[in-house]
Design an enzyme around this catalytic site. Structure first.
Site, PDB file in Angstrom:
ATOM      1  CG  ASP A  27      59.993  90.883  11.444  1.00 18.96           C
ATOM      2  OD1 ASP A  27      60.959  90.160  11.109  1.00 18.96           O
ATOM      3  OD2 ASP A  27      60.099  92.103  11.665  1.00 18.96           O
ATOM      4  CG  ASP A 167      64.929  92.412  12.058  1.00 12.12           C
ATOM      5  OD1 ASP A 167      64.450  93.499  12.418  1.00 12.12           O
ATOM      6  OD2 ASP A 167      64.233  91.427  11.768  1.00 12.12           O
TER       7      ASP A 167
HETATM    8 ZN    ZN Z   1      62.831  90.467  10.930  1.00 17.43          ZN
END
Ligand code: ZN
Length: 208
Positions: A27, A167
């Site tokens: 991320d 997610d």
């Molecule tokens: Zn992510």
């Protein structure tokens, strides 16, 4: 990787390498598109050189087009961009593919699945955010299950092979619900890294 121990990333990457995880999800946050900053390319390069799993890079940033070459240079398998951050999404998708990567499009919790109707055939994966992006360890938004079902219908209607990834707030309970709703790929951060036996937790998630 957001929930890993950044003071001993090597140990966590070794755990990932040993584990049954299929991919490593990264991320990247810019402090503009999301209200937080995570890590950038100097860290990503070192992770890429050490990690044996395919890299699933999730850019939570404005203008992700600018970084297609850098992400491709990491040897990334998948590059995810936010629908909300791309004015010319079709062009961005084509450029990601031309750079030799699979192309993923991410939707924030408030963005409807219907926004993807005209692009779904071109997309290798849709990443549904089940929390608002920017921080790890948040609680799963239950409405995501409906979005997974809606997206599964859309994919079947057009006959594409687009994968559905989710997610945020994934654990054994939400993971099971997501699998039943039609999700293909689950991203787990805190649930794995804060677990007493991370490799076992990964295996449990894979067996859902
Ligand atoms: Zn992510």
């Amino acid at each position: 990787m957001l929930a890993a121990n950044f003071l001993n990333l090597q140990a966590d990457l070794e755990m990932i390498n040993r584990s049954d995880a299929d991919w490593l999800h990264l991320d990247v946050m810019d402090g503009v598109f999301v209200p937080n900053i995570s890590f950038g390319f100097p860290v990503l390069k070192q992770v890429a050189s050490y990690c044996k799993k395919p890299l699933d890079v999730h850019l939570m940033i404005e203008n992700p087009d600018k970084f297609i070459r850098e992400v491709s240079g990491l040897g990334a398998m998948m590059m995810n961009v936010h629908q909300e951050a791309c004015l010319h999404l079709h062009r961005t998708i084509q450029q990601i593919k031309e750079a030799g990567m699979k192309a993923g499009v991410t939707l924030n919790p408030a963005t409807p699945v219907s926004m993807l109707k005209d692009i779904i055939r071109d997309v290798d994966m849709v990443l549904l955010m089940s929390v608002n992006p920017g921080f790890g360890g948040q609680k799963f938004i239950p409405h995501t299950l409906e979005k997974v079902r809606e997206l599964r219908n859309l994919i079947e209607q057009v006959g594409s092979e687009t994968l559905i990834e989710v997610d945020g707030g994934v654990n054994l309970e939400t993971g099971k619900q997501l699998r039943e709703a039609g999700a293909d790929v689950l991203v787990a951060g805190s649930f794995v890294f804060k677990s007493a036996h991370p490799e076992e937790t990964i295996l449990q998630l894979k067996n859902l």
